[in-house]
Design a protein around this motif. Sequence first.
Motif, PDB file in Angstrom:
ATOM      1  N   SER A 205       1.334   4.061  -3.119  1.00 12.84           N
ATOM      2  CA  SER A 205       0.982   4.412  -1.738  1.00 12.84           C
ATOM      3  C   SER A 205       1.792   3.572  -0.763  1.00 12.84           C
ATOM      4  N   VAL A 206       2.073   4.164   0.383  1.00 14.34           N
ATOM      5  CA  VAL A 206       2.772   3.478   1.474  1.00 14.34           C
ATOM      6  C   VAL A 206       1.862   3.512   2.691  1.00 14.34           C
ATOM      7  N   THR A 207       1.600   2.337   3.269  1.00 11.15           N
ATOM      8  CA  THR A 207       0.704   2.254   4.424  1.00 11.15           C
ATOM      9  C   THR A 207       1.402   1.613   5.607  1.00 11.15           C
ATOM     10  N   GLN A 208       0.963   2.004   6.791  1.00  9.31           N
ATOM     11  CA  GLN A 208       1.406   1.385   8.038  1.00  9.31           C
ATOM     12  C   GLN A 208       0.189   1.181   8.917  1.00  9.31           C
ATOM     13  N   THR A 211      -2.984   2.554   7.611  1.00  9.55           N
ATOM     14  CA  THR A 211      -3.027   4.013   7.496  1.00  9.55           C
ATOM     15  C   THR A 211      -2.065   4.457   6.408  1.00  9.55           C
ATOM     16  N   VAL A 212      -2.551   5.273   5.465  1.00 12.01           N
ATOM     17  CA  VAL A 212      -1.697   5.752   4.380  1.00 12.01           C
ATOM     18  C   VAL A 212      -0.777   6.844   4.912  1.00 12.01           C
ATOM     19  N   VAL A 213       0.536   6.603   4.794  1.00  4.21           N
ATOM     20  CA  VAL A 213       1.519   7.583   5.273  1.00  4.21           C
ATOM     21  C   VAL A 213       2.194   8.322   4.125  1.00  4.21           C
ATOM     22  N   PHE A 214       2.008   7.828   2.898  1.00  2.00           N
ATOM     23  CA  PHE A 214       2.559   8.519   1.729  1.00  2.00           C
ATOM     24  C   PHE A 214       1.796   8.063   0.492  1.00  2.00           C
ATOM     25  N   LYS A 215       1.540   9.020  -0.440  1.00  2.00           N
ATOM     26  CA  LYS A 215       0.864   8.686  -1.687  1.00  2.00           C
ATOM     27  C   LYS A 215       1.298   9.661  -2.767  1.00  2.00           C
ATOM     28  N   ARG A 228      12.222   6.986  -9.979  1.00  2.00           N
ATOM     29  CA  ARG A 228      12.747   6.844  -8.623  1.00  2.00           C
ATOM     30  C   ARG A 228      12.004   7.828  -7.723  1.00  2.00           C
ATOM     31  N   ILE A 229      11.372   7.311  -6.696  1.00  2.00           N
ATOM     32  CA  ILE A 229      10.604   8.136  -5.773  1.00  2.00           C
ATOM     33  C   ILE A 229      11.360   8.206  -4.458  1.00  2.00           C
ATOM     34  N   GLN A 230      11.615   9.409  -4.000  1.00  2.00           N
ATOM     35  CA  GLN A 230      12.294   9.623  -2.728  1.00  2.00           C
ATOM     36  C   GLN A 230      11.407  10.454  -1.807  1.00  2.00           C
ATOM     37  N   PHE A 231      11.312  10.044  -0.550  1.00  2.00           N
ATOM     38  CA  PHE A 231      10.522  10.788   0.426  1.00  2.00           C
ATOM     39  C   PHE A 231      10.996  10.401   1.823  1.00  2.00           C
ATOM     40  N   ASN A 232      10.537  11.117   2.809  1.00  2.00           N
ATOM     41  CA  ASN A 232      10.896  10.863   4.203  1.00  2.00           C
ATOM     42  C   ASN A 232       9.664  10.479   5.005  1.00  2.00           C
ATOM     43  N   LEU A 233       9.859   9.546   5.924  1.00  2.00           N
ATOM     44  CA  LEU A 233       8.817   9.172   6.877  1.00  2.00           C
ATOM     45  C   LEU A 233       9.334   9.433   8.284  1.00  2.00           C
ATOM     46  N   LYS A 234       8.432   9.706   9.199  1.00  2.00           N
ATOM     47  CA  LYS A 234       8.843  10.007  10.572  1.00  2.00           C
ATOM     48  C   LYS A 234       8.675   8.789  11.462  1.00  2.00           C
ATOM     49  N   ALA A 235       9.681   8.570  12.308  1.00  2.00           N
ATOM     50  CA  ALA A 235       9.649   7.454  13.256  1.00  2.00           C
ATOM     51  C   ALA A 235       8.959   7.911  14.534  1.00  2.00           C
ATOM     52  N   HIS A 236       7.744   7.417  14.770  1.00  2.00           N
ATOM     53  CA  HIS A 236       6.940   7.870  15.906  1.00  2.00           C
ATOM     54  C   HIS A 236       7.061   6.954  17.117  1.00  2.00           C
ATOM     55  N   ALA A 237       7.445   5.689  16.901  1.00  2.00           N
ATOM     56  CA  ALA A 237       7.428   4.731  18.016  1.00  2.00           C
ATOM     57  C   ALA A 237       8.681   3.871  17.988  1.00  2.00           C
ATOM     58  N   ILE A 238       9.121   3.454  19.166  1.00  2.00           N
ATOM     59  CA  ILE A 238      10.300   2.599  19.290  1.00  2.00           C
ATOM     60  C   ILE A 238       9.932   1.165  18.917  1.00  2.00           C
ATOM     61  N   GLY A 239      10.853   0.465  18.286  1.00  2.00           N
ATOM     62  CA  GLY A 239      10.638  -0.931  17.914  1.00  2.00           C
ATOM     63  C   GLY A 239      10.631  -1.114  16.409  1.00  2.00           C
ATOM     64  N   ILE A 240      10.229  -2.286  15.981  1.00  2.00           N
ATOM     65  CA  ILE A 240      10.200  -2.616  14.562  1.00  2.00           C
ATOM     66  C   ILE A 240       8.911  -2.085  13.946  1.00  2.00           C
ATOM     67  N   ASN A 242       6.659  -1.807  10.498  1.00  2.00           N
ATOM     68  CA  ASN A 242       6.443  -2.431   9.189  1.00  2.00           C
ATOM     69  C   ASN A 242       5.638  -1.506   8.283  1.00  2.00           C
ATOM     70  N   TYR A 243       6.032  -1.481   7.015  1.00  2.00           N
ATOM     71  CA  TYR A 243       5.359  -0.652   6.010  1.00  2.00           C
ATOM     72  C   TYR A 243       5.072  -1.503   4.772  1.00  2.00           C
ATOM     73  N   HIS A 244       4.009  -1.140   4.068  1.00  2.00           N
ATOM     74  CA  HIS A 244       3.610  -1.858   2.860  1.00  2.00           C
ATOM     75  C   HIS A 244       3.499  -0.861   1.707  1.00  2.00           C
ATOM     76  N   VAL A 245       4.166  -1.200   0.588  1.00  2.00           N
ATOM     77  CA  VAL A 245       4.162  -0.339  -0.595  1.00  2.00           C
ATOM     78  C   VAL A 245       3.306  -1.003  -1.673  1.00  2.00           C
ATOM     79  N   GLN A 246       2.416  -0.226  -2.294  1.00  2.00           N
ATOM     80  CA  GLN A 246       1.520  -0.752  -3.323  1.00  2.00           C
ATOM     81  C   GLN A 246       1.454   0.233  -4.478  1.00  2.00           C
TER      82      GLN A 246
END
Length: 657
Positions: A205-208, A211-215, A228-240, A242-246
């Motif tokens: 799972s990937v959270t930001q 909030t889980v954004v991918f599982k 190898r897992i490949q997927f796309n995430l959408k950039a909703h806000a300007i700035g840095i 951070n995401y956490h993969v578990q």
Amino acid sequence: MAFFQYYYKSKDRSKTNILLFFLRFLSIFSLLVLIINPKIESNKIENVRPVLNVLVDNSASIAYANEQDKVSNFVTNLKVNSALNQKFDINYYTFSDRLSVQDTLAFNAHKTTIITPLQELQELYKDRMAPTLLITDGNQTQGVSYAYYKAKNPIYSVVVGDTLQYDDLKISQINVNSYTNLNNNFPVEIFIQYKGKESINKSISVTQNNTVVFKKNLTFSREKLSQRIQFNLKAHAIGIQNYHVQVASLENEKNTINNSKSFSIEVVDEQAKILILSAVNHPDIGMIRRSIFSNKQHKVELHNDLNKKYQYKDYQLVILYQPTSEFAKIFEDIELEQANVFIITGPKTDWRFLNKAQPFFTKKAISKKESYFPVYNPDFNEFITEDIQFSEFTPLTGYFGELVFNVPFKTVLYQRVLSFETKNPLLATFTLDNRRGALLSGSDSWKWRMQSKVTQNTFQQFDQFFNKLIQYLSSTKKYDRLEVEYNPFVYANENVIIKAQYFDANYVFDTNASLTLSLTNKTTKEQSIFPFTLKNNYYEVVYSDLEAGDYSFSVQTKDKSIRKYGSFSVLTYDVEQQLATANVKDLKLLAKASGGISTAIDNTEPLITQLIEDNQYRIIQTSKRHLQALIDWQWLLALTLFLLTLEWFIRKYYGKI
């Protein structure tokens, strides 16, 4: 000589004359001995013992495995072993990412390179019999593999840590771009590795912001040990962002730290379009495209059709590669549009045409080709740069001649011809009104990128330098008087480096500025203030011991009239902590390749006995020829001067002068 002066045809036989004769005899004799300088030859027999280099792993992985006491005790036993010390001259070294003379064993380094200290020791003792006793867990976090390194002198590996293999599931690598544009979908690539025999089903799972954004559910087995897992995430806000993969842990998994990892990406709301025009095919073109493509803020178009009508107003930068008279219409349109330009010259360049086609510079080129080595200019301050070992790069090829700029310019790299460093620019930036430009006076810069890859094992350093140049040239905005550069995220125990440039009212880099940084831990609210220090063409603050967490900071001038803000995250990830078992396989291969043996640290007695009894490590007697002077010339010279002076005073006293 004394006889002829005082007795030959002389009837004076007084005691004074005898004394003067004796003084003159001694002074001339001393002078002749001084000139001859007689020596005696002797042979000295010396016993030369073989050298034993003890190389101790000082990285944190030893402490994480709770093996630090065993290592320290083993080193102590080596120091008090009389038989071993009688046979060898023992030198003690530690290493993490580099070799150092042992002082204390702290086991707190967070990078490990094994191959580099081994190579340094072999080079240091290449003319002597000097086996190496390598005490390590064999886990290397950076650098090339050491397993098949064949050393001239034997390497004996002492394996530290748990040698049993446990079932393990880990995130081995995450690939993601550093930048993306707002509302874009950016790609993420994650590699998962499994060590085990049973078939398992686990989820990733990937959270930001919780909030889980991918599982996704994953299946592993003996036949399927990695995914190898490949997927796309959408950039909703300007700035840095951070995401956490578990990834879910196994039952009774010993090392669960490597089941999670974090990554960050900076979302921006701008993108530069860059046009490359060339009439020739050359490896430099591919290098330029790949290097620029490494920064997703840039879009690159390459065209070879020089007769096409291009909309230069749609591009932030136009790169012209080795222009000839075919570029005549292109230069006219660029001047009409007042576009930023980066000109790269080489053996195919028509300098007669180029001198007339643009107003920035001229060169009195002759038909002779020359090779130009790069020399970094630490005083360049248009943007923050660092020396990426330019002095070791291969030369560029161009025409010989004097380059004269007609507009304000600053040199990034000087030219070195053979061993002569010149003040002629090899790479320079220039400005004219609101336009920015650059000139690279030579081709074959593709070799620089490849050489950087060989020495650094990555293209990152070269691509960062090149993209900073492209970013500067493609920018149309006016200078900010205060520029700040930093990494949006770093791993725990790595240095946090914040750089800044401050320009005066005329936008000239101010070397006398007083800048301070205010740092705040967002969780604890703890604040600290540090002054910046000047380093070449920028100011810098370095933190070496920040705890994991989120931080905000501000950089301000002394009068607080100008201020910049930023934030970064220190991620809770230590690569040394990911390595739970010793790398027995590679340590055995290393020892075998050099003629040594490998053993566990709990069973070192046979190894010590073998070193003591091995006949290839013998004390060698050497005979050295010594030439020793019979006299000390300084004292003899002083005696000669004294005798001559005494003789003169006596002759003066008795009226013989």
